[in-house]
Design a protein around this motif. Structure first.
Motif, PDB file in Angstrom:
ATOM      1  N   GLU A   1       0.671  -1.158   0.013  1.00  0.00           N
ATOM      2  CA  GLU A   1      -0.149  -0.076  -0.318  1.00  0.00           C
ATOM      3  C   GLU A   1       0.974   1.196   0.070  1.00  0.00           C
ATOM      4  O   GLU A   1       0.586   2.208  -0.564  1.00  0.00           O
ATOM      5  N   PHE A   2       1.960   1.067   0.901  1.00  0.00           N
ATOM      6  CA  PHE A   2       2.876   2.358   0.740  1.00  0.00           C
ATOM      7  C   PHE A   2       3.593   2.576  -0.654  1.00  0.00           C
ATOM      8  O   PHE A   2       3.521   3.782  -1.002  1.00  0.00           O
ATOM      9  N   TYR A   3       3.775   1.692  -1.305  1.00  0.00           N
ATOM     10  CA  TYR A   3       4.386   1.936  -2.500  1.00  0.00           C
ATOM     11  C   TYR A   3       3.054   2.148  -3.505  1.00  0.00           C
ATOM     12  O   TYR A   3       3.544   2.601  -4.952  1.00  0.00           O
ATOM     13  N   ARG A   4       2.159   1.883  -3.536  1.00  0.00           N
ATOM     14  CA  ARG A   4       1.036   2.347  -4.268  1.00  0.00           C
ATOM     15  C   ARG A   4       0.652   3.818  -4.241  1.00  0.00           C
ATOM     16  O   ARG A   4       0.632   4.551  -5.282  1.00  0.00           O
ATOM     17  N   LEU A   5       0.945   4.462  -3.153  1.00  0.00           N
ATOM     18  CA  LEU A   5       1.025   5.745  -3.068  1.00  0.00           C
ATOM     19  C   LEU A   5       2.393   6.353  -3.426  1.00  0.00           C
ATOM     20  O   LEU A   5       2.327   7.462  -4.069  1.00  0.00           O
ATOM     21  N   MET A   6       3.585   5.983  -2.957  1.00  0.00           N
ATOM     22  CA  MET A   6       4.770   6.631  -3.441  1.00  0.00           C
ATOM     23  C   MET A   6       5.039   6.304  -4.817  1.00  0.00           C
ATOM     24  O   MET A   6       5.825   7.151  -5.621  1.00  0.00           O
ATOM     25  N   ALA A   7       4.820   5.197  -5.393  1.00  0.00           N
ATOM     26  CA  ALA A   7       5.173   4.865  -6.773  1.00  0.00           C
ATOM     27  C   ALA A   7       4.094   3.969  -7.451  1.00  0.00           C
ATOM     28  O   ALA A   7       3.982   2.863  -7.711  1.00  0.00           O
ATOM     29  N   PRO A   8       3.157   4.977  -7.893  1.00  0.00           N
ATOM     30  CA  PRO A   8       1.883   4.134  -8.285  1.00  0.00           C
ATOM     31  C   PRO A   8       2.064   3.470  -9.656  1.00  0.00           C
ATOM     32  O   PRO A   8       1.238   2.492  -9.980  1.00  0.00           O
ATOM     33  N   ASN A   9       3.083   3.646 -10.277  1.00  0.00           N
ATOM     34  CA  ASN A   9       3.396   2.632 -11.464  1.00  0.00           C
ATOM     35  C   ASN A   9       3.957   1.468 -11.319  1.00  0.00           C
ATOM     36  O   ASN A   9       4.332   0.711 -12.180  1.00  0.00           O
ATOM     37  N   MET A  10       4.568   1.273 -10.144  1.00  0.00           N
ATOM     38  CA  MET A  10       5.172  -0.063  -9.757  1.00  0.00           C
ATOM     39  C   MET A  10       4.051  -1.167  -9.812  1.00  0.00           C
ATOM     40  O   MET A  10       2.990  -1.362  -9.080  1.00  0.00           O
ATOM     41  N   THR A  11       4.518  -2.267 -10.699  1.00  0.00           N
ATOM     42  CA  THR A  11       3.718  -3.435 -10.786  1.00  0.00           C
ATOM     43  C   THR A  11       3.988  -4.297  -9.528  1.00  0.00           C
ATOM     44  O   THR A  11       4.711  -4.343  -8.822  1.00  0.00           O
ATOM     45  N   ASP A  12       2.890  -5.330  -9.562  1.00  0.00           N
ATOM     46  CA  ASP A  12       2.915  -6.307  -8.490  1.00  0.00           C
ATOM     47  C   ASP A  12       4.450  -7.030  -8.665  1.00  0.00           C
ATOM     48  O   ASP A  12       5.170  -7.452  -7.763  1.00  0.00           O
ATOM     49  N   ALA A  13       4.634  -7.276 -10.090  1.00  0.00           N
ATOM     50  CA  ALA A  13       5.891  -8.021 -10.347  1.00  0.00           C
ATOM     51  C   ALA A  13       6.877  -7.146  -9.814  1.00  0.00           C
ATOM     52  O   ALA A  13       8.086  -7.732  -9.274  1.00  0.00           O
ATOM     53  N   ASP A  14       6.985  -6.110 -10.113  1.00  0.00           N
ATOM     54  CA  ASP A  14       8.277  -5.034  -9.426  1.00  0.00           C
ATOM     55  C   ASP A  14       8.284  -5.023  -8.184  1.00  0.00           C
ATOM     56  O   ASP A  14       9.696  -5.156  -7.357  1.00  0.00           O
ATOM     57  N   PHE A  15       7.003  -5.147  -7.267  1.00  0.00           N
ATOM     58  CA  PHE A  15       7.234  -5.206  -5.832  1.00  0.00           C
ATOM     59  C   PHE A  15       7.676  -6.367  -5.407  1.00  0.00           C
ATOM     60  O   PHE A  15       8.752  -6.364  -4.488  1.00  0.00           O
ATOM     61  N   ARG A  16       7.433  -7.672  -6.122  1.00  0.00           N
ATOM     62  CA  ARG A  16       8.048  -8.642  -5.633  1.00  0.00           C
ATOM     63  C   ARG A  16       9.540  -8.863  -5.862  1.00  0.00           C
ATOM     64  O   ARG A  16      10.210  -9.485  -4.948  1.00  0.00           O
ATOM     65  N   ALA A  17       9.820  -8.132  -6.963  1.00  0.00           N
ATOM     66  CA  ALA A  17      11.331  -8.236  -7.272  1.00  0.00           C
ATOM     67  C   ALA A  17      12.206  -7.534  -6.227  1.00  0.00           C
ATOM     68  O   ALA A  17      13.121  -7.852  -5.896  1.00  0.00           O
ATOM     69  N   MET A  18      11.334  -6.440  -5.800  1.00  0.00           N
ATOM     70  CA  MET A  18      12.149  -5.389  -4.904  1.00  0.00           C
ATOM     71  C   MET A  18      12.119  -6.238  -3.309  1.00  0.00           C
ATOM     72  O   MET A  18      13.263  -6.273  -2.763  1.00  0.00           O
ATOM     73  N   LEU A  19      11.197  -7.099  -3.121  1.00  0.00           N
ATOM     74  CA  LEU A  19      11.100  -7.867  -1.694  1.00  0.00           C
ATOM     75  C   LEU A  19      12.422  -8.818  -1.946  1.00  0.00           C
ATOM     76  O   LEU A  19      13.011  -9.080  -0.929  1.00  0.00           O
ATOM     77  N   ALA A  20      12.326  -9.476  -3.009  1.00  0.00           N
ATOM     78  CA  ALA A  20      13.515 -10.454  -3.288  1.00  0.00           C
ATOM     79  C   ALA A  20      14.889  -9.863  -3.112  1.00  0.00           C
ATOM     80  O   ALA A  20      15.795 -10.598  -2.623  1.00  0.00           O
ATOM     81  N   ARG A  21      14.981  -8.532  -3.421  1.00  0.00           N
ATOM     82  CA  ARG A  21      16.404  -8.019  -3.173  1.00  0.00           C
ATOM     83  C   ARG A  21      16.677  -7.513  -1.831  1.00  0.00           C
ATOM     84  O   ARG A  21      17.928  -7.070  -1.572  1.00  0.00           O
ATOM     85  N   THR A  22      15.522  -7.497  -1.104  1.00  0.00           N
ATOM     86  CA  THR A  22      15.564  -7.012   0.276  1.00  0.00           C
ATOM     87  C   THR A  22      16.540  -7.789   1.322  1.00  0.00           C
ATOM     88  O   THR A  22      16.495  -9.206   1.141  1.00  0.00           O
ATOM     89  N   HIS A  23      17.446  -7.317   1.959  1.00  0.00           N
ATOM     90  CA  HIS A  23      18.406  -8.115   2.884  1.00  0.00           C
ATOM     91  C   HIS A  23      17.730  -8.689   4.083  1.00  0.00           C
ATOM     92  O   HIS A  23      16.651  -7.977   4.547  1.00  0.00           O
TER      93      HIS A  23
END
Length: 366
Positions: free
Chosen positions: A165-187
């Motif tokens: 929800e946070f990234y829906r507000l901050m980066a409205p064009n981030m897709t679900d696939a982009d979001f999952r990829a970001m989580l996968a890169r998280t330490h």
């Protein structure tokens, strides 16, 4: 804005600089293997030395208006293992020991850059190479403070649904696939991820936003103080004093470079007018802003006796949630509210009925 336009905008804000590049980091990692120190400074010692008399600076606790004994810069604005992250066994985490070395290498270079600004005396800063270097240095000063670390951890530890929800507000064009990829890169370690964010935020967009501003050095007729969060953002009119905005849209960014010189960075569209000297009353208003911006401590020259006379409201504490508390967030909307509230820097003037006016009206075209 289309997804392609957003990507073009973000690419334009990505700040390319050798100090943020792979080669410089690799050298810091190599040099960091020999580092054994555990006391890490979140305000550079070389910066605080500009306020020393007899090699000592005067710390003042803001909320208690208490003047502490004078201390050497190496003894203040520090925290044990702030960048190295102790492993469970109590030893330093070798892969992250390089961060303090990396920051110190940048600080060594920027000590000369601050000397350049000092020699300028006053006036507009037109040397683009100097601006680029200091944009990285100041960007790191924005992201490396204790308060910013707490805000990062609040976001990192939030539940996945709230982050989405946070990234829906901050980066409205981030897709679900982009979001999952970001989580996968998280330490996996939140503290390590917070250090990653410290650097990534400088690379995009903080340094670029600082670099595009209109820079000038002002001289002051009376002494300046500084604080433990010395890059100060002024949202400026027409918004109220309770509002805090980011580096991109704040009207003014302040950074004292010594007891009688202030770097002022205006948002594009604003311009410096009325001369580059601040009189006694104007300087007092800037000192009031520095005291209000402090997380907990102000620094001044011994004998100046400024900070304890400037009263500001107590800062509302933002407490990093424990792992158990973070796990208890069930409602994504409520978790998002808590994350947004905690991850946003809060003004000491929020809720104060008689807050002072924004300082130096001519900076906003008034």
């Amino acid at each position: 804005m289309t997804g392609e336009e957003l990507m073009q905008m973000m690419a334009a804000l990505r700040f390319e600089h050798q100090w943020l590049g792979d080669d410089f980091v690799a050298e810091s990692i190599r040099l960091g293997k020999a580092e054994n120190g555990k006391e890490h400074h979140y305000v550079p010692q070389m910066y605080l030395k500009r306020w020393t008399v007899g090699q000592k600076v005067q710390p003042v606790l803001v909320d208690r208006r208490k003047v502490l004994p004078t201390q050497r810069p190496r003894e203040v604005a520090k925290k044990t293992n702030f960048y190295s992250l102790p492993a469970p066994g109590g030893t330093m985490d070798a892969p992250l020991r390089w961060v303090e070395k990396h920051l110190s290498r940048i600080e060594d270079e920027c000590a000369h850059r601050l000397d350049q600004l000092q020699r300028l005396g006053s006036g507009e800063v037109t040397d683009d190479e100097l601006k680029r270097d200091l944009s990285v240095f100041l960007g790191l000063q924005v992201t490396r403070t204790r308060a910013q670390r707490t805000r990062y951890l609040l976001l990192i530890k939030g539940p996945v649904a709230a982050k989405r929800e946070f990234y829906r507000l901050m980066a409205p064009n981030m897709t679900d696939a982009d979001f999952r990829a970001m989580l996968a890169r998280t330490h996996a370690d939140p503290q390590a991820e917070a250090i990653t964010l410290m650097f990534s935020d400088v690379r995009c967009p903080v340094a670029a936003r600082l670099h595009m501003r209109q820079w000038a050095v002002y001289r002051t007729e009376t002494p300046l103080v500084t604080c433990d969060d010395p890059v100060v953002l002024l949202a400026g009119p027409p918004v109220g004093r309770e509002v805090t905005l980011g580096v991109g849209i704040s009207a003014v960014v302040l950074y004292p470079i010594g007891p009688h010189q202030l770097l002022v960075m205006l948002r594009p569209g604003l311009r410096h007018r009325g001369g580059y000297v601040l009189d006694e009353e104007e300087t007092r208003s800037i000192n009031h802003e520095m005291v209000a911006a402090a997380e907990s401590m102000v620094f001044e020259r011994p004998g100046d006796d400024i900070a304890a006379d400037l009263e500001v409201p107590a800062r509302a504490d933002v407490v990093e949630p424990s792992d158990e508390q973070a796990a208890d967030f069930v409602d994504p909307a409520e978790a998002l509210r808590v994350m947004l509230l905690g991850a946003t820097a809060r003004s000491r003037w929020a809720g104060v009925p008689e807050a002072p006016a924004w300082p130096i009206p001519r900076w906003y075209g008034l």
